[in-house]
Design a protein around this motif. Structure first.
Motif, mmCIF file in Angstrom:
data_model
loop_
_atom_site.group_PDB
_atom_site.id
_atom_site.type_symbol
_atom_site.label_atom_id
_atom_site.label_comp_id
_atom_site.label_asym_id
_atom_site.label_seq_id
_atom_site.Cartn_x
_atom_site.Cartn_y
_atom_site.Cartn_z
ATOM 1 N N GLN A 1 0.835 -1.188 0.000
ATOM 2 C CA GLN A 1 0.000 0.000 0.000
ATOM 3 C C GLN A 1 0.876 1.246 0.000
ATOM 4 N N LEU A 2 0.357 2.254 -0.688
ATOM 5 C CA LEU A 2 1.086 3.510 -0.796
ATOM 6 C C LEU A 2 0.221 4.637 -0.282
ATOM 7 N N GLN A 3 0.844 5.590 0.365
ATOM 8 C CA GLN A 3 0.120 6.752 0.867
ATOM 9 C C GLN A 3 0.967 7.990 0.627
ATOM 10 N N SER B 1 1.159 -0.918 -7.998
ATOM 11 C CA SER B 1 0.536 -0.341 -6.802
ATOM 12 C C SER B 1 0.504 1.168 -6.946
ATOM 13 N N TRP B 2 -0.623 1.742 -6.554
ATOM 14 C CA TRP B 2 -0.808 3.183 -6.687
ATOM 15 C C TRP B 2 -1.362 3.740 -5.384
ATOM 16 N N GLY B 3 -0.883 4.929 -5.012
ATOM 17 C CA GLY B 3 -1.468 5.643 -3.893
ATOM 18 C C GLY B 3 -2.693 6.405 -4.352
ATOM 19 N N PRO B 4 -3.468 6.953 -3.420
ATOM 20 C CA PRO B 4 -4.714 7.641 -3.753
ATOM 21 C C PRO B 4 -4.536 9.023 -4.353
ATOM 22 N N ALA C 1 5.452 3.613 1.818
ATOM 23 C CA ALA C 1 5.063 2.317 1.266
ATOM 24 C C ALA C 1 5.195 1.229 2.312
ATOM 25 N N SER C 2 4.310 0.267 2.239
ATOM 26 C CA SER C 2 4.441 -0.918 3.072
ATOM 27 C C SER C 2 5.083 -2.012 2.240
ATOM 28 N N SER D 1 6.619 -3.418 -8.039
ATOM 29 C CA SER D 1 7.203 -4.389 -7.118
ATOM 30 C C SER D 1 7.595 -5.682 -7.824
ATOM 31 N N CYS E 1 5.813 9.773 -0.051
ATOM 32 C CA CYS E 1 4.991 8.589 -0.284
ATOM 33 C C CYS E 1 5.550 7.462 0.558
ATOM 34 N N TYR F 1 11.934 -2.031 -5.058
ATOM 35 C CA TYR F 1 10.843 -1.495 -5.874
ATOM 36 C C TYR F 1 11.344 -0.369 -6.780
#
Length: 124
Positions: free
Chosen positions: A1-3, A113-116, A22-23, A97, A20, A30
């Motif tokens: 997940q990205l934020q 994977s994309w953040g919001p 990342a988990s 990833s 940003c 990545y």
């Protein structure tokens, strides 16, 4: 997940730094990218950072934006200087990833994977 966070309203010529988080236990491997999307337009490549530290930029931001990463903190940054009104957009961070190196790094489909997204508005 990205934020992603750090967006805001600034004036032309100002600076902003997006971050940003990342988990994932293998963040260091990545390939990370930043994209943006202005109203009525498609998603546009901005910058990317490879796992080895190589960086890549769109011509429109070269010399003004800097992408960096802190692997121990699982975070990638986008320092944006000399902002212009045309930089106004929603900015997204993205992660590849799966190391899909055969897909061009400027292509959104490379990233799984994309953040919001975070809004950046530059007034003139």
């Amino acid at each position: 997940q990205l934020q992603a966070c750090g967006g805001g309203l600034v004036q032309s010529g100002d600076s902003l730094r997006l971050s940003c988080a990342a988990s994932g236990r293998t963040f260091g491997s990545y390939f990370m990218g930043w994209f943006r999307q202005a109203p009525g337009k498609g998603r546009e490549f901005v910058a990317a950072s490879g796992s080895s530290g190589n960086t890549y930029y769109a011509d429109s931001v070269e010399g003004r934006f800097t992408i960096s990463r802190h692997n121990l903190e699982n975070t990638v940054y986008l320092q944006m200087d000399s902002l212009k009104p045309e930089d106004t957009a929603v900015y997204f961070c993205a992660a590849d990833s799966r190391q899909r190196t055969w897909v061009p790094l400027r292509t959104a489909s490379r990233y799984d994977s994309w953040g919001p997204g975070t809004q950046v508005t530059v007034s003139s």
